[in-house]
Write an enzyme that holds these catalytic residues in place. Structure first.
Site, PDB file in Angstrom:
ATOM      1  N   LYS A 169      -6.948   5.048  -4.988  1.00 18.83           N
ATOM      2  CA  LYS A 169      -7.006   4.609  -3.412  1.00 18.83           C
ATOM      3  C   LYS A 169      -7.469   5.707  -2.432  1.00 18.83           C
ATOM      4  CE  LYS A 169      -2.755   3.212  -3.433  1.00 18.83           C
ATOM      5  NZ  LYS A 169      -1.404   2.676  -2.991  1.00 18.83           N
ATOM      6  N   ARG A 215      -4.670  -6.652  -6.736  1.00 18.66           N
ATOM      7  CA  ARG A 215      -3.988  -6.102  -5.363  1.00 18.66           C
ATOM      8  C   ARG A 215      -3.215  -7.560  -4.888  1.00 18.66           C
ATOM      9  NH1 ARG A 215      -9.501  -5.047  -2.312  1.00 18.66           N
ATOM     10  NH2 ARG A 215      -9.786  -7.072  -3.482  1.00 18.66           N
ATOM     11  N   LYS A 226      -0.620   6.813   3.541  1.00 20.14           N
ATOM     12  CA  LYS A 226      -0.601   6.867   2.190  1.00 20.14           C
ATOM     13  C   LYS A 226       0.190   8.291   1.748  1.00 20.14           C
ATOM     14  CE  LYS A 226      -3.588   3.848   1.061  1.00 20.14           C
ATOM     15  NZ  LYS A 226      -3.692   3.247   2.395  1.00 20.14           N
ATOM     16  N   ARG A 239       6.712  -5.730   1.047  1.00 18.64           N
ATOM     17  CA  ARG A 239       6.659  -5.316   2.483  1.00 18.64           C
ATOM     18  C   ARG A 239       8.129  -5.540   2.838  1.00 18.64           C
ATOM     19  NH1 ARG A 239       3.200  -4.143   6.416  1.00 18.64           N
ATOM     20  NH2 ARG A 239       2.339  -2.924   4.611  1.00 18.64           N
ATOM     21  N   GLU A 277       3.985   3.193  -0.303  1.00 18.66           N
ATOM     22  CA  GLU A 277       3.329   3.348   0.965  1.00 18.66           C
ATOM     23  C   GLU A 277       4.536   3.428   2.073  1.00 18.66           C
ATOM     24  OE1 GLU A 277      -0.223   1.515   2.378  1.00 18.66           O
ATOM     25  OE2 GLU A 277      -1.313   1.815   0.327  1.00 18.66           O
ATOM     26  N   ASN A 285       3.966   2.342   6.108  1.00 20.53           N
ATOM     27  CA  ASN A 285       3.051   1.884   7.085  1.00 20.53           C
ATOM     28  C   ASN A 285       3.711   1.977   8.487  1.00 20.53           C
ATOM     29  OD1 ASN A 285       0.747   0.426   5.239  1.00 20.53           O
ATOM     30  ND2 ASN A 285       2.776  -0.099   4.495  1.00 20.53           N
ATOM     31  N   ARG A 302       4.220  -9.692  -1.814  1.00 18.96           N
ATOM     32  CA  ARG A 302       2.764 -10.083  -1.925  1.00 18.96           C
ATOM     33  C   ARG A 302       2.370  -9.920  -3.316  1.00 18.96           C
ATOM     34  NH1 ARG A 302       1.473  -5.488   2.042  1.00 18.96           N
ATOM     35  NH2 ARG A 302       3.071  -4.658   0.836  1.00 18.96           N
ATOM     36  N   ASP A 344       6.202  -0.140   1.615  1.00 18.03           N
ATOM     37  CA  ASP A 344       5.891  -1.161   0.287  1.00 18.03           C
ATOM     38  C   ASP A 344       6.411  -0.592  -0.774  1.00 18.03           C
ATOM     39  OD1 ASP A 344       4.213  -2.334   2.250  1.00 18.03           O
ATOM     40  OD2 ASP A 344       2.355  -1.310   1.667  1.00 18.03           O
TER      41      ASP A 344
END
Length: 313
Positions: free
Chosen positions: A160, A233, A125, A210, A281, A283, A225, A273
């Site tokens: 979050k 979400r 994050k 992504r 984000e 990842n 997504r 993301d």
């Protein structure tokens, strides 16, 4: 070359979509040996190297009984051609300790991907804070009043936890502020835990993209997504629909800039993301979506990854 995958138990893999499995399959296709262990099976003691109680596996091609254990052994991590850290979040204390054991293994000669220090330095994050010009309005705080002030300014926000995955613990609060106090109490725990708050980006309806970056180079397709029904979400784990699509000019701009920074730090694989034109984000622990992109576009993401892996090892 023998490869050790440090991951969740093989028995829980969903091979039809699991990215680590797709890496293993491509590595096996090239003749590399496959070994696997869990972080709990790492061990170091005085006078010895970091070892793992691990299993040598052979892939069967069967969707359900997909592997056979051919050997079990305790081996130094430095005895493998490469060690891939693929344990899923959360990034908790045990994950943190595992990175220290893996870093010790590096000092003993092991080659670890992604680099343990880089994993620690890039919490998923918070890593976006290094790139403020690429993100939307964002707040990181333990102060409940700061969250309320952020909501008063932006009106529609997302809250979050910092250690969640798969969309876990994400809340949206609209202009009416309904349940804001209760949500702050749930996530913030009376000021005990830090939360991230971001302005709600309406482009989420077109998908939370992504973007995979391998050795600094973006995969040419993202997986958008898309939230379903009344869900906010887009995460696949939260029921989002994954739709592969070519990178936009802005997607590529973000991915190239971030990739140029991350790759030299030892992050061979990252998952960025993006919602609309904003990164949300980065990842780095166990980025996914290899199989979905490959199946929908024909672009062989596992091949691109193992090509890069072989170069660095």
């Amino acid at each position: 070359m023998e490869l050790l995958f440090v991951a969740d138990p093989l028995e829980v893999f969903k091979t039809y979509k699991d990215t680590t499995f797709s890496m293993m399959r491509e590595a096996a296709r090239r003749g590399h040996g496959l070994w696997a262990c869990e972080p709990a099976q790492l061990l170091w003691q005085t006078g010895a190297q970091v070892t793992a109680r691990c299993r040598r596996v052979r892939l069967t091609g069967d969707e359900h009984d997909w592997f056979i254990v051919e050997e079990e052994a305790v081996r130094p991590l430095a005895s493998f051609g490469g060690v891939l850290m693929r344990k899923d979040p959360p990034f908790d204390s045990e994950y943190f300790y595992a990175t220290h054991l893996l870093e010790q293994a590096e000092r003993e000669g092991a080659k670890v991907v992604n680099k343990p220090r880089a994993l620690r330095d890039h919490p998923e994050k918070l890593a976006i804070l290094e790139f403020p010009h690429l993100i939307g309005p964002t707040l990181v705080t333990r102060d409940p009043q700061a969250v309320r002030d952020f909501h008063a300014q932006h009106r529609d926000i997302i809250l979050k936890p910092l250690d969640g995955m798969g969309g876990m613990g994400i809340f949206r609060v609209g202009p009416d502020g309904l349940n804001l106090g209760s949500i702050i109490e749930t996530l913030n725990k009376g000021g005990a835990e830090t939360v991230m708050v971001q302005k709600y980006l309406s482009e989420i309806t077109q998908g939370d993209k992504r973007i995979l970056v391998i050795d600094g180079e973006p995969v040419p397709f993202s997986l958008a997504r898309i939230p379903q029904g009344s869900e906010i979400r887009g995460n696949l784990a939260a029921g989002g629909k994954g739709v592969a699509q070519p990178l936009s000019a802005r997607d590529r701009e973000i991915a190239v800039e971030v990739g140029k920074v991350l790759a030299p730090r030892g992050l061979l694989l990252a998952g960025i993301d993006v919602i609309g034109d904003c990164m949300t984000e980065i990842n780095v622990t166990s980025p996914t979506c290899f199989q979905e992109i490959t199946q929908q576009t024909g672009f062989d993401v596992p091949k691109m990854f193992v090509d890069a892996l072989e170069r660095v090892l």
